[in-house]
Design an enzyme around this catalytic site. Structure first.
Site, PDB file in Angstrom:
ATOM      1  N   GLY A 253      16.588  -4.432  -2.658  1.00 49.39           N
ATOM      2  CA  GLY A 253      15.904  -4.078  -1.428  1.00 49.39           C
ATOM      3  C   GLY A 253      15.576  -5.298  -0.593  1.00 49.39           C
ATOM      4  N   ILE A 254      14.564  -5.140   0.233  1.00 51.95           N
ATOM      5  CA  ILE A 254      14.113  -6.228   1.078  1.00 51.95           C
ATOM      6  C   ILE A 254      12.931  -6.924   0.430  1.00 51.95           C
ATOM      7  CG2 ILE A 254      12.482  -4.834   2.395  1.00 51.95           C
ATOM      8  CD1 ILE A 254      13.331  -6.398   4.891  1.00 51.95           C
ATOM      9  N   GLY A 255      12.714  -8.180   0.754  1.00 55.35           N
ATOM     10  CA  GLY A 255      11.565  -8.894   0.227  1.00 55.35           C
ATOM     11  C   GLY A 255      11.940 -10.235  -0.345  1.00 55.35           C
ATOM     12  N   GLU A 276      21.149   0.819  -1.092  1.00 54.37           N
ATOM     13  CA  GLU A 276      20.602   1.624  -0.009  1.00 54.37           C
ATOM     14  C   GLU A 276      20.179   0.756   1.163  1.00 54.37           C
ATOM     15  OE1 GLU A 276      16.889   1.760  -2.718  1.00 54.37           O
ATOM     16  OE2 GLU A 276      18.766   0.657  -2.673  1.00 54.37           O
ATOM     17  N   ILE A 351       4.731  -2.076  -8.908  1.00 55.75           N
ATOM     18  CA  ILE A 351       3.327  -2.481  -8.769  1.00 55.75           C
ATOM     19  C   ILE A 351       2.784  -2.974 -10.098  1.00 55.75           C
ATOM     20  CG2 ILE A 351       1.006  -1.620  -8.279  1.00 55.75           C
ATOM     21  CD1 ILE A 351       2.343   0.258  -6.190  1.00 55.75           C
ATOM     22  N   GLY A 374      14.698   4.444  -3.865  1.00 51.73           N
ATOM     23  CA  GLY A 374      15.959   4.491  -4.594  1.00 51.73           C
ATOM     24  C   GLY A 374      15.899   3.858  -5.969  1.00 51.73           C
ATOM     25  N   LYS A 401      -2.071 -11.442  -6.433  1.00 51.68           N
ATOM     26  CA  LYS A 401      -2.670 -12.557  -5.697  1.00 51.68           C
ATOM     27  C   LYS A 401      -4.118 -12.781  -6.117  1.00 51.68           C
ATOM     28  CE  LYS A 401       0.330 -12.072  -1.654  1.00 51.68           C
ATOM     29  NZ  LYS A 401       0.436 -11.767  -0.207  1.00 51.68           N
TER      30      LYS A 401
END
Length: 474
Positions: A253-255, A276, A351, A374, A401
């Site tokens: 994915g993105i990130g 995806e 998470i 996905g 964090k």
């Protein structure tokens, strides 16, 4: 009539018969080609406000395109018209959308109700406060909601590139479930934007299928392209050095973690992309010749995706690029299709993960955060890879964090399990790689404690003993 400088033929009304006939012959793997067929009709060019004043009514369902293609000016106009007309009970269905979602503001309660198929930050508060809805669903299953009439849009709100000399526009950065929504919608309102990249595959739609065209050249939202943390960089290196083979097909994915993985692959050969979504990190590897897609059995030589969120560099890269195929999500994410890709390597995040391998990815305790997306589509597809070389990977930084461990004794109360302990194979943090496949519960706990942050390992070991009534062991 001239639309964006292009001549579109005229007709008196939409041919609805073509849609019902086509849908009746649809099979599971059949693409919806109806939108590619030119019709003898033309769209009406209006302002966004005028378009919604003509068709928006109480009790309707509106589908909105998402990701970088979110038609924000149209959705703002929809909100204004709904409020000014004292309309009520309008359902707005969408995947992840960008920018502010004015229709979920408290003063729109009773007028609009958002329904997320994958949540973004702009609707989380409204969902948490009970003013909006979310549907838990795998991405590959979303088009079924429209084809089976579970969701029946009255209006589809999309964003497209300007038409070419043949009258064809492109859905650009977001195909995903959009075609399924469009062929089942009564009215299509399209923002025609010169900033929308022209992509191919299932992205093509003829201008004659659009009812109302709104010319608006607002720049697309941009994300990514920034460097990750040292921990994310280390994760990328661990995955790149140990789990990604030459000739592998990648999903990510993105990130920062996906970008870190891509940055670690500069010495790899013949990589492919079947994902995806993909991010700006693929561009450098493509130009270096590391990504060739030559080992893929299907769509050889081409990157396959379904939606994008990135920066201008990514949008320019995919614009008019025949090496990119943007396809429907029920194909791209179909577990069987994924399993056919050579050395399918699926990299996803979460998470938190508990000591038995259960993965929470859509919620923080009882608070909904995103969606199934996905992750399971690809984790299971990689595990079922027909060549026996697939690698399902969950990648997370070991600590939040706030310094809290993401490897936890038990998931937070109320957290949803997205990827089950039976689905999980590899879990990677900056501390190392854990392979849970075929491991007992106490072996899993042992492997996961090893890749947890050192500050939390002793507490996790005690918690594992309390839960399992025995010490974690290799």
């Amino acid at each position: 009539m001239s639309v964006m400088g292009k001549i579109i033929p005229n007709v008196s009304s939409r041919n609805f018969g073509r849609i019902s006939a086509a849908l009746s012959n649809r099979t599971y793997f059949t693409y919806t080609q109806e939108l590619s067929q030119p019709l003898d009709r033309k769209p009406e060019t209006l302002t966004a406000k005028e378009a919604f004043e003509k068709c928006l009514k109480s009790g309707q369902t509106v589908f909105a395109q998402g990701a970088a293609a979110t038609p924000a000016p149209l959705l703002d106009a929809m909100t204004a018209v709904g409020k000014a007309g004292s309309l009520k009970d309008i359902r707005v269905v969408h995947m992840h959308t960008e920018k502010d979602a004015a229709y979920v503001a408290p003063d729109c309660e009773g007028i609009f109700r958002s329904c997320s198929l994958f949540m973004a930050a702009n609707v989380r508060k409204a969902v948490a406060e009970g003013r909006s809805d979310a549907i838990p669903i795998f991405l590959q299953d979303i088009p079924k909601l429209f084809h089976r009439k579970i969701i029946q849009p009255d209006i589809a709100v999309i964003q497209v590139s300007p038409p070419d000399s043949h009258g064809y526009c492109s859905l650009g950065t977001s195909v995903d479930c959009v075609r399924a929504a469009l062929v089942n919608s009564k009215i299509i309102i399209a923002q025609v934007n010169v900033n929308m990249p022209r992509t191919f595959g299932d992205a093509i739609i003829h201008m004659s299928h659009i009812d109302y065209a709104v010319e608006d050249n607002t720049p697309l939202p941009e994300h990514g392209g920034k460097g990750g943390s040292p921990e994310e960089t280390k994760i990328g290196q661990l995955i790149g050095d140990n789990l990604v083979e030459d000739g592998a097909t990648l999903q990510m994915g993105i990130g920062s973690i996906p970008d870190a993985v891509l940055s670690a692959l500069k010495n790899h050969k013949d990589l492919g992309i079947h994902s995806e979504m993909f991010s700006v990190g693929v561009i450098d590897l493509f130009r270096r010749g590391c990504i060739t897609n030559n080992k893929k059995k299907t769509h050889r030589g081409r990157i396959v995706g379904s939606f994008l969120v990135g920066n201008r560099e990514l949008y320019d890269f995919v614009d008019n690029n025949p090496a990119i195929e943007m396809l429907e999500i029920d194909y791209v994410n179909n577990t069987h299709i994924v399993s056919l890709q050579p050395t399918m390597t699926a990299i996803n995040s979460c998470i938190e993960v508990d000591l038995t391998g259960q993965v929470a990815a859509d919620s923080i305790g009882t608070r909904m955060y995103s969606g199934f997306g996905g992750q399971v589509d690809f984790i299971r597809g990689a595990a079922e890879a027909v060549d026996g070389r697939g690698k399902p990977i969950i990648a997370i930084v070991s600590n939040t964090k706030r310094g809290e461990s993401k490897v936890v004794p038990t998931l937070k109360l109320g957290a949803g399990v997205v990827t089950t302990r039976a689905h999980v194979h590899y879990v990677v943090t900056e501390q190392g790689i854990a392979n849970l496949f075929g491991k007992t519960l106490r072996q899993r706990a042992y492997e996961l404690i090893k890749i947890a942050h050192p500050d939390h390992r002793e507490a996790l070991e005690k918690a594992a003993f309390e839960r399992l009534k025995c010490m974690p062991a290799p």
